[in-house]
Design a protein around this motif. Structure first.
Motif, PDB file in Angstrom:
ATOM      1  N   TYR A 147       0.827  -1.207   0.000  1.00 34.31           N
ATOM      2  CA  TYR A 147       0.000   0.000   0.000  1.00 34.31           C
ATOM      3  C   TYR A 147       0.863   1.260   0.000  1.00 34.31           C
ATOM      4  O   TYR A 147       0.645   2.178  -0.798  1.00 34.31           O
ATOM      5  CB  TYR A 147      -0.935  -0.027   1.212  1.00 34.31           C
ATOM      6  N   LYS A 188       0.426   3.746  -3.125  1.00 31.08           N
ATOM      7  CA  LYS A 188      -0.780   4.533  -2.834  1.00 31.08           C
ATOM      8  C   LYS A 188      -0.865   5.869  -3.558  1.00 31.08           C
ATOM      9  O   LYS A 188      -1.955   6.302  -3.915  1.00 31.08           O
ATOM     10  CB  LYS A 188      -0.941   4.750  -1.337  1.00 31.08           C
ATOM     11  N   ILE A 222      -3.466   7.434 -10.049  1.00 35.43           N
ATOM     12  CA  ILE A 222      -3.955   6.057 -10.095  1.00 35.43           C
ATOM     13  C   ILE A 222      -4.891   5.882 -11.293  1.00 35.43           C
ATOM     14  O   ILE A 222      -4.799   4.904 -12.034  1.00 35.43           O
ATOM     15  CB  ILE A 222      -4.673   5.678  -8.771  1.00 35.43           C
ATOM     16  N   ASP A 231      -9.964   1.340  -4.437  1.00 27.24           N
ATOM     17  CA  ASP A 231      -9.443   0.052  -3.968  1.00 27.24           C
ATOM     18  C   ASP A 231      -8.014   0.211  -3.469  1.00 27.24           C
ATOM     19  O   ASP A 231      -7.623  -0.397  -2.477  1.00 27.24           O
ATOM     20  CB  ASP A 231      -9.478  -0.999  -5.080  1.00 27.24           C
ATOM     21  N   LEU A 232      -7.239   1.041  -4.154  1.00 29.09           N
ATOM     22  CA  LEU A 232      -5.870   1.297  -3.724  1.00 29.09           C
ATOM     23  C   LEU A 232      -5.804   2.478  -2.761  1.00 29.09           C
ATOM     24  O   LEU A 232      -5.253   2.364  -1.672  1.00 29.09           O
ATOM     25  CB  LEU A 232      -4.965   1.561  -4.941  1.00 29.09           C
ATOM     26  N   TRP A 233      -6.391   3.608  -3.146  1.00 28.40           N
ATOM     27  CA  TRP A 233      -6.247   4.834  -2.345  1.00 28.40           C
ATOM     28  C   TRP A 233      -6.770   4.659  -0.928  1.00 28.40           C
ATOM     29  O   TRP A 233      -6.178   5.113   0.036  1.00 28.40           O
ATOM     30  CB  TRP A 233      -6.922   6.017  -3.033  1.00 28.40           C
ATOM     31  N   LYS A 240      -7.349   1.684   0.437  1.00 27.43           N
ATOM     32  CA  LYS A 240      -6.915   0.375   0.915  1.00 27.43           C
ATOM     33  C   LYS A 240      -8.087  -0.595   1.072  1.00 27.43           C
ATOM     34  O   LYS A 240      -8.121  -1.398   1.992  1.00 27.43           O
ATOM     35  CB  LYS A 240      -6.190   0.571   2.250  1.00 27.43           C
ATOM     36  N   LEU A 242      -6.792  -4.474  -1.962  1.00 21.44           N
ATOM     37  CA  LEU A 242      -5.443  -4.528  -2.529  1.00 21.44           C
ATOM     38  C   LEU A 242      -5.220  -5.770  -3.375  1.00 21.44           C
ATOM     39  O   LEU A 242      -4.368  -5.770  -4.259  1.00 21.44           O
ATOM     40  CB  LEU A 242      -4.393  -4.434  -1.419  1.00 21.44           C
ATOM     41  N   VAL A 293      -5.654  -4.931  -6.907  1.00 17.51           N
ATOM     42  CA  VAL A 293      -4.507  -4.183  -7.429  1.00 17.51           C
ATOM     43  C   VAL A 293      -3.423  -5.175  -7.864  1.00 17.51           C
ATOM     44  O   VAL A 293      -2.834  -5.049  -8.941  1.00 17.51           O
ATOM     45  CB  VAL A 293      -3.962  -3.188  -6.387  1.00 17.51           C
TER      46      VAL A 293
END
Length: 190
Positions: A55, A59, A92, A114-116, A118, A121, A124
């Motif tokens: 992450y 991120k 992203i 989903d990434l920003w 969390k 992951l 990702v």
């Protein structure tokens, strides 16, 4: 500070759903993905597959944008170096657009949050692996199995007609079949 750290903890069904999503995260696959990203960009400080490290490395989207540019120069025109949430999410999103352009199907990409935030992951990781499988077309080292090429076959009309006269073994065979020994129901008692 990300949005994920400012939110209240999930509870009830939401917490259970998040635990299920988190259980799909594979540190081994994440490490393999980060090592591949580092091979192409030389920018990943730590390739540990630990969820927190994965992450932290990705991120802000900067390394993802640099990955897209390493695959094909100019894929991402301007990489935002700001740590503001909107700018990071823009990075992203630009990576995701580039990934789709490289041939990653929509179902194998992820949502920016989903990434920003969390949230997922593992999606990702799946996206990076999907992108890694496409690298044969770009002459770059990839990860995972090589994607299959098309194997188009051309048949003449004569070959197609010959195939229509053959009885497939899927229909079974009646060779050696008779009704000896077949009896139904109760036998006759004398």
């Amino acid at each position: 500070m990300s949005m994920a750290s400012e939110r209240a903890n999930k509870s009830g069904f939401a917490a259970e759903a998040q635990r299920k999503i988190n259980s799909k995260y594979d540190p081994g696959l994440a490490q393999e993905a980060l090592e591949w990203v580092n091979k192409l960009t030389s920018k990943v400080p730590n390739t540990s597959g630990d969820q927190e490290n994965f992450y932290e490395v990705l991120k802000d989207g900067v390394i993802l944008c640099e990955l897209a540019n390493a695959i094909e120069a100019g894929s991402v025109k301007k990489i935002q170096q700001s740590k503001m949430a909107f700018k990071c999410m823009e990075n992203i999103n630009m990576f995701l657009e580039a990934a789709r352009k490289f041939g990653v199907p929509a179902e194998e990409t992820f949502q920016t949050v989903d990434l920003w935030e969390k949230q997922n992951l593992s999606s990702v990781v799946n996206c990076l692996h999907s992108l890694g499988r496409k690298m044969g077309k770009y002459g770059k080292p990839g990860i995972g199995p090589k994607e299959a090429d098309k194997n188009v076959r051309e048949f003449t009309d004569e070959q197609l007609k010959a195939g229509q006269s053959v009885i497939s073994l899927q229909y079974g065979s009646n060779k050696g079949a008779n009704q000896s020994g077949v009896n139904f129901g109760n036998s006759r008692h004398m």
